[in-house]
Structure formats: structure tokens, C-alpha cells
Enzyme design. Structure first.
Site, PDB file in Angstrom:
ATOM      1  N   GLY A 297     -16.457 -30.298  20.427  1.00  0.00           N
ATOM      2  CA  GLY A 297     -15.505 -31.521  20.174  1.00  0.00           C
ATOM      3  C   GLY A 297     -16.398 -32.619  19.828  1.00  0.00           C
ATOM      4  N   THR A 298     -17.404 -32.823  20.720  1.00  0.00           N
ATOM      5  CA  THR A 298     -18.330 -33.901  20.449  1.00  0.00           C
ATOM      6  C   THR A 298     -18.848 -34.049  18.884  1.00  0.00           C
ATOM      7  OG1 THR A 298     -18.865 -34.268  22.860  1.00  0.00           O
ATOM      8  CG2 THR A 298     -20.330 -35.211  21.085  1.00  0.00           C
TER       9      THR A 298
ATOM     10  N   SER B   2     -12.152 -28.065  20.427  1.00  0.00           N
ATOM     11  CA  SER B   2     -13.357 -27.566  21.050  1.00  0.00           C
ATOM     12  C   SER B   2     -12.776 -26.490  21.699  1.00  0.00           C
ATOM     13  CB  SER B   2     -13.692 -28.707  22.184  1.00  0.00           C
ATOM     14  OG  SER B   2     -14.774 -28.557  22.972  1.00  0.00           O
TER      15      SER B   2
ATOM     16  N   ASN C 112      -7.258 -37.577  27.276  1.00  0.00           N
ATOM     17  CA  ASN C 112      -7.638 -36.806  28.094  1.00  0.00           C
ATOM     18  C   ASN C 112      -7.505 -37.112  29.721  1.00  0.00           C
ATOM     19  OD1 ASN C 112      -9.715 -38.615  27.233  1.00  0.00           O
ATOM     20  ND2 ASN C 112     -11.213 -37.831  28.485  1.00  0.00           N
TER      21      ASN C 112
ATOM     22  N   CYS D  70     -16.487 -36.586  31.639  1.00  0.00           N
ATOM     23  CA  CYS D  70     -17.834 -37.082  31.151  1.00  0.00           C
ATOM     24  C   CYS D  70     -18.245 -38.441  31.841  1.00  0.00           C
ATOM     25  CB  CYS D  70     -17.382 -37.566  29.409  1.00  0.00           C
ATOM     26  SG  CYS D  70     -17.223 -36.012  28.416  1.00  0.00           S
TER      27      CYS D  70
END
Length: 382
Positions: A69-70, A199, A149, A325
Site C-alpha cells: 500500500g505504501t 495492500s 484506518n 504506523c
């Protein structure tokens, strides 16, 4: 053990891991090689691409494989900025995006781009009027996550798409990492959406693999150059075992989506109903259709989030302090900050995130443990 941290990562399904292992052992040629081993690997790669395209309702040449995803977020934003900078340098996003988007935007600002960060209301949702006002002649990208998220807010993707119908040259990117399998796929894959981030490890595939959907005809500058893989847009030898495993995981996820979502919603409702009765409780996630069925964010006044997390961990229950994160960095939730939540309350926030492997019995056990811990926290703070 009860695992309630599925928005951070999910456990690889046994059948998905079996696929990964088999491909690693049996189809180990490089898809770019000309010999038979390479051809076998290439054929399997394209089968996985077609399977994912079919599941998403798009064309196979619109599916690009990334490391997760990043990278997909970075590519969508920076690739658009580099490709379309001659037409404008204005980008629009929200104040509640994942760090992969926010930090990419911050980097682009240092490179001379201008970014508008749309504010959100007390539920973490943007106002369409703010988006309309922010649009300019030099706007080249709008990036809005489908599901937040941290608190699970569903953004008005359909309405945003309708607004952007009048701006056909603007790229519309949707970070759907938390949305896939939780909302209807057609909601994410709106015909006006140009770029979508997925992701694999969020839906029981291995880590280190993801997807960027890029609508046919939309141009995107490559960020990784080299051997010309992925139509010369994302070079690097393809992670074939993980890609094939991700295709299988996505198929399994979407095959039982309605049943899975119904179960997650039941579990969330049970937890929500129980927690909201407490005086020192703040619930940041709603329990209606405007919030995702799998995320419940709450805080106990006067008790720091990490204290709550470790107290539950001692009881064999795993949750997190909002985004994984930022949890180890001790940072206040960026989403709660944007929602104007008082910092004293925000530092107490924790997140429960569910998937189809969770059960109502686990919810009952969580409630029993919560009741016990809540009384202990009251004594400590009294």
C-alpha cells in the site's frame, strides 16, 4: 489469544500460504526470461493479473503489482505529480489520510507543489462543499481514502466522483487499503476513479505485495526504473509467489464478503453497545452505515492508550493505539487531531479492528476483560 488488530495486518491464510510455497518451489523462473521456466512464470503472473482484474471489475492491463500500500500510494501521488506538472502543481487530499499519502504530499510540497488538505467534521468526514471550493484550474490530483484506518469513517467517494465528472483531466486516487472486502467493490471501483491502492497483507496475503489500479489511458510517471517490468512503469523482478498468493487471498475475501461483513458488523455492534454505557468512555467510531463494519476506536478518560493496549495484551487480547504506523512513535492520532479531539482524550485512544476470523464468543470474552480492567483503571484514577 484474541487478535483484534486486523487493520494493522492479518494472518496469512493456510491455503494462501500453501499457494505461496508451491509457486516458490515449482515456478521459480524469472518472468522476463525467454526460456520455458521464464515463460511458465510469465504465464502464471498474467493469470494472477487477470484474476485480480476480474475480481475488481477492470481490465488486466489496468492492474499493476507493487510492494504494498505504501508504494502504491507513493506512486499514485508522485507519479501523477511528475507526469502532469506541466499542467498544474495543485493537489488536494484530506487531513485524515494514511501517512503514506500525507508524507508523500509533504515531500511534494518541498518540491514546489501546492497541497490543499481538506478539513473533516467530528466524525472524520470531509464536506463536499470544501472540495468544490478547493478545485482550481491547476488542480491535477484529488486523493481521498475510502475508509479511514483509525476510526473507520467511510468517505463520500461516490459524491466526490460525481463532482469530478466535471473535471475529467484531474486524477482521482482512492486509497482502498482498509475498504476492500468491507464495502462493495463497485464503491471503490467507481468509473470516475482513476487510481486505487490495495495492500495484500490487509486481507490475508503475504506482506510485501500490493496493487495499484490505473485506469486505461491515465498517464503515470514511473518511480522505479530498471528492467522495464509492469509495462515499463514499475521495474523490478516480480514477486511471483506473493502475487499469486494475493490473487488467491482476494478471491477468497470477495467470495464470502457479504457473510463476513455481516459477522464483523454483529461483533462491532455488540462491543459498541456495551462500551457506550460507560461514563468515562468516548467512542470515536460510529455504528451506522457511514462507518466501516470492522473498526471501533474508543478511549477511556485518564488512561493512556498504550496502557490499555498492554493491559489487554496481558489477558491475551491484542489491539492497537489507532494506526500501527504511529503507535510505537507515541504520536497522537492524526485523524483524531483533525477531528478536533482534545489531546488528553486522543492520547487515550485505542482501536479494535476485526475480520472474518473473529467471533461473537471473542467479543463476549473481550467484554468480560474490559469490565474487569475498567474497574481497575477507575481505582487507579480515583
Amino acid at each position: 489469544m484474541i487478535y483484534f488488530d486486523n487493520s494493522a495486518t492479518t494472518k496469512v491464510l493456510p491455503e494462501v500460504l500453501a499457494t505461496y510455497t508451491k509457486v516458490s518451489q515449482d515456478i521459480w523462473g524469472n518472468p522476463s526470461s525467454l526460456h520455458k521456466l521464464g515463460e511458465n512464470a510469465f504465464d502464471l503472473l498474467e493469470q494472477a493479473r487477470q484474476q485480480i482484474a476480474t475480481l475488481l471489475g477492470c481490465q488486466s492491463d489496468e492492474v499493476f503489482f507493487t510492494s504494498g500500500g505504501t508504494e502504491s500510494d507513493n506512486w499514485a501521488l508522485k507519479g501523477t505529480a511528475l507526469e502532469k506538472r506541466i499542467y498544474g502543481k495543485h493537489l488536494i487530499t484530506t487531513a485524515v489520510e494514511h501517512p503514506a499519502v500525507i508524507n508523500s504530499m509533504k515531500q511534494l510540497e518541498k518540491l514546489g507543489f501546492e497541497v490543499t488538505y481538506l478539513p473533516v467534521d467530528q466524525n472524520g468526514r470531509i464536506a463536499l462543499a470544501d472540495l468544490k471550493q478547493a478545485l482550481r484550474k491547476d488542480t491535477i490530483l484529488v486523493s481521498v481514502m475510502a475508509v479511514n484506518n483509525e476510526v473507520g469513517t467511510i468517505q463520500p467517494i461516490t459524491e466526490i466522483a460525481e463532482i469530478l465528472q466535471g473535471y475529467p483531466k484531474i486524477h482521482f486516487h482512492v486509497d482502498a487499503v482498509q475498504a476492500i472486502g468491507k464495502v462493495e467493490t463497485s464503491f471503490i471501483m467507481n468509473e470516475r476513479v482513476d487510481l486505487v491502492t490495495l495492500s495484500g497483507h490487509k486481507f490475508h496475503a503475504p506482506r510485501g505485495v500490493g496493487v495499484l489500479y490505473k485506469k486505461r489511458g491515465r498517464k503515470l510517471a514511473p518511480l522505479i526504473t530498471g528492467g522495464g517490468q509492469e509495462k515499463n512503469l514499475r521495474s523490478s523482478t516480480e514477486n511471483l509467489p506473493a502475487i499469486v498468493a494475493m490473487a488467491k487471498a482476494l478471491r477468497l475475501l470477495l467470495a464470502d464478503q457479504a457473510k463476513n461483513v455481516a459477522l464483523e458488523a454483529q461483533i462491532k455492534e455488540k462491543l459498541y453497545t456495551h462500551l457506550k454505557q460507560y461514563d468515562k468512555m468516548t467512542l470515536f467510531s460510529g455504528n451506522d452505515a457511514s462507518f466501516a463494519p470492522h473498526i471501533l476506536c474508543f478511549a477511556i478518560a485518564g488512561v493512556r492508550g498504550e496502557t490499555i493496549v498492554h493491559a489487554f495484551e496481558d489477558k491475551g487480547i491484542y489491539l492497537s493505539t489507532t494506526s500501527a504506523c504511529s503507535s510505537k512513535k507515541g504520536q497522537v492520532s492524526s485523524t483524531l487531531h483533525a477531528m478536533n479531539v482534545d489531546e488528553k482524550i486522543a492520547t487515550s485512544a485505542v482501536r479494535v479492528s476485526l475480520d472474518e476470523q473473529n467471533t461473537l464468543a471473542q467479543a463476549d470474552e473481550f467484554i468480560a476483560v474490559f469490565d474487569e480492567l475498567y474497574q481497575k483503571f477507575l481505582k487507579i484514577n480515583s
